[in-house]
Design a protein around this motif. Structure first.
Motif, PDB file in Angstrom:
ATOM      1  N   CYS A 167     -16.207 -81.005 -15.216  1.00  0.00           N
ATOM      2  CA  CYS A 167     -15.007 -80.965 -14.376  1.00  0.00           C
ATOM      3  C   CYS A 167     -13.918 -81.890 -14.922  1.00  0.00           C
ATOM      4  O   CYS A 167     -12.730 -81.553 -14.893  1.00  0.00           O
ATOM      5  N   ALA A 168     -14.337 -83.055 -15.410  1.00  0.00           N
ATOM      6  CA  ALA A 168     -13.368 -84.019 -15.934  1.00  0.00           C
ATOM      7  C   ALA A 168     -12.618 -83.446 -17.132  1.00  0.00           C
ATOM      8  O   ALA A 168     -11.447 -83.774 -17.362  1.00  0.00           O
ATOM      9  N   PHE A 171     -10.613 -79.617 -15.762  1.00  0.00           N
ATOM     10  CA  PHE A 171      -9.553 -79.700 -14.769  1.00  0.00           C
ATOM     11  C   PHE A 171      -8.473 -80.679 -15.217  1.00  0.00           C
ATOM     12  O   PHE A 171      -8.770 -81.729 -15.791  1.00  0.00           O
ATOM     13  N   SER A 176      -9.175 -82.918 -11.504  1.00  0.00           N
ATOM     14  CA  SER A 176     -10.373 -83.444 -12.157  1.00  0.00           C
ATOM     15  C   SER A 176     -10.959 -84.612 -11.370  1.00  0.00           C
ATOM     16  O   SER A 176     -12.179 -84.705 -11.208  1.00  0.00           O
TER      17      SER A 176
END
Length: 521
Positions: A167-168, A171, A176
């Motif tokens: 996700c980091a 996004f 994120s």
């Protein structure tokens, strides 16, 4: 490869070279987010299922439908069990992820339905094993924790995917930050519950993450992965294939990975261009793909103009002997992902006698022996990465020495011992529960009330258990139920944001690509 850190539970009196006889005939419900031979998690899960079944364990597999209709498999049934023994494979419905259609967000499903479709309500599983739990595993754990303690089937998790890390990278901020926080909160809430008995982790990187999320250290057990050293073997080196890839005797760099943004291809593209700028005569073979062609095109374009002039070759998906030959034809393996909890491709490369250069982050940090089987470089140090690649490319004797050490190190990691370790922990967990049940008579389940039957669907899915029914009939507010609902709502909110963002991004990129194509015609 590193040894198990202090603080983890040992395995006393267990000979990992032998399978535990008392586990034969036991019922294991294995839920996995991915079940196909393309990625490392799937291959690892297949090896475990096959090993358990070959030793007489009843294993029922639950996994999402494969939307790609490629690279699926059904593991063989146990040859020792009777036809009446159940070991089916159940596929559940979900929505495929835009960036990786091989994975799905599983729609809400009841544990009772999974048990009915596998072993049946009259013979529930002795244990639930969650391979890399995400949308399916989260649902299973959330529902189990709402039941009475004596009715909770024990759970073993294998943490193999860094969802927060993905996700980091995928996004933009602040999405994120929201996604990372939500996934961390969900995992912390679920993993810390008493129904989860053991969490296997593959590397120190993952252990540090779990401890930071307040997961009890006595639940954590290191579990690396094995490698098929007969398949991934330097004897697979094919000189004809090498001539096809590098007809002028160029050094061959190899990368094996799913083609996706979170796999570090932006870093690899910069490294390849810098190697070219320094005048190195090389070819870069990239093995892997993505079922979403837009994602694959985005990554491939990072390597232009090297891709256009043939210095970078995208070979697509490969499996079996073709994959083994691709590894073995290389001179140096380049691993640029920083989101790997283990990095099975690194171990497969070493088994093929191909030394590895990897960014020092995640699982590969525990696999590669720096200056012995390859090099570990600081995650963001492009100059050092390129320098190490130049060094190995230009020093044949050093490559040969590291290749030999890589093969020796990989041969120490056998699937049999690793899967036996899981089997022994399964048996320990089952027998521990049986001892507890001997001291506590399990009460009969409370009858389903009319009020419970008429619940709003999300509550009916989440809380179909005795504790919830008692709460409803007594009109009480149970903080555990509110917390559980909050967890699942947070999870679906984050996944909804992910779906909306990625679908929009892919649509915009597709339009821009079409417009550029029209403009050049």
């Amino acid at each position: 490869m590193s040894s198990e850190p202090s603080g983890s539970r040992p395995y006393p009196n267990h000979d990992l070279s032998h399978f535990p006889e008392a586990l034969r005939g036991r019922r294991i419900l294995l839920c996995t987010e991915s079940f196909g031979p393309v990625n490392g998690v799937s291959r690892t899960t297949l090896m475990l299922v096959t090993h358990l079944r070959n030793n007489g364990v009843q294993v029922a597999v639950v996994a999402p439908h494969n939307h790609t209709k490629h690279n699926t498999f059904t593991p063989p049934a146990s040859p020792d069990l009777r036809p009446a023994d159940k070991q089916p494979e159940v596929r559940v419905t979900g929505y495929p992820l835009p960036f990786n259609p091989e994975l799905s967000i599983v729609y809400p499903v009841r544990n009772s339905s999974l048990i009915s479709r596998t072993f049946g309500q009259d013979a529930p599983p002795d244990l639930i094993y969650l391979a890399s739990p995400a949308s399916l595993g989260f649902q299973v754990m959330l529902q189990l924790r709402q039941q009475r303690k004596e009715n909770q089937i024990p759970v073993i998790c294998n943490f193999q995917t860094d969802l927060a890390g993905y996700c980091a990278i995928l996004f933009p901020a602040p999405l994120s930050n929201i996604a990372v926080y939500a996934f961390a909160a969900v995992q912390s809430y679920l993993f810390r519950h008493a129904s989860v008995k053991t969490i296997f982790y593959p590397s120190r990187f993952v252990r540090r993450y779990l401890v930071s999320q307040k997961v009890q250290e006595d639940k954590l057990e290191v579990l690396t992965r094995g490698v098929n050293t007969e398949l991934f073997n330097p004897i697979r080196r094919d000189e004809e294939l090498r001539k096809q890839i590098a007809p002028n005797g160029e050094i061959i760099f190899v990368t094996v990975s799913r083609i996706a943004g979170e796999k570090g291809f932006d870093f690899l593209a910069k490294a390849a261009k810098e190697l070219d700028a320094r005048g190195l005569n090389f070819k870069l073979l990239i093995v892997g793909g993505n079922r979403n062609p837009d994602v694959e095109k985005d990554v491939q374009e990072l390597f232009d103009p090297l891709r256009q002039n043939g210095k970078v070759i995208f070979a697509g998906f490969k499996v079996g002997e073709d994959l083994a030959a691709a590894y073995a034809c290389g001179d140096v393996f380049l691993h640029c992902s920083v989101t790997e909890t283990f990095g099975l491709v690194v171990l497969e490369s070493m088994a093929s006698a191909v030394p590895v250069i990897a960014r020092d982050e995640g699982g590969p940090s525990d696999i590669v022996q720096h200056d012995e089987t390859g090099y570990l470089v600081p995650p963001n140090d492009l100059d050092d990465f390129v320098a190490k690649a130049m060094k190995l490319a230009q020093d044949h004797n050093l490559r040969a020495e590291m290749a030999q050490k890589s093969r020796i190190a990989a041969c120490e990691a056998t699937w049999e011992k690793i899967n036996n370790k899981v089997a022994w922990r399964m048996l320990d967990t089952i027998e521990e529960r049986e001892r507890e049940q001997q001291h506590h008579k399990v009460p009969d389940a409370a009858p389903l009330t009319t009020a419970a039957n008429q619940l709003v669907p999300v509550y009916g899915w989440l809380m179909m258990n005795d504790a919830f029914r008692e709460t409803v009939t007594r009109s009480m507010v149970d903080a555990r139920l509110v917390g559980g609902l909050g967890v699942i709502v947070s999870f679906w909110a984050v996944t909804g944001l992910y779906m909306a963002f990625t679908e929009t991004l892919l649509f915009v990129k597709g339009r821009l690509r079409s417009e550029r194509k029209v403009a050049t015609e």
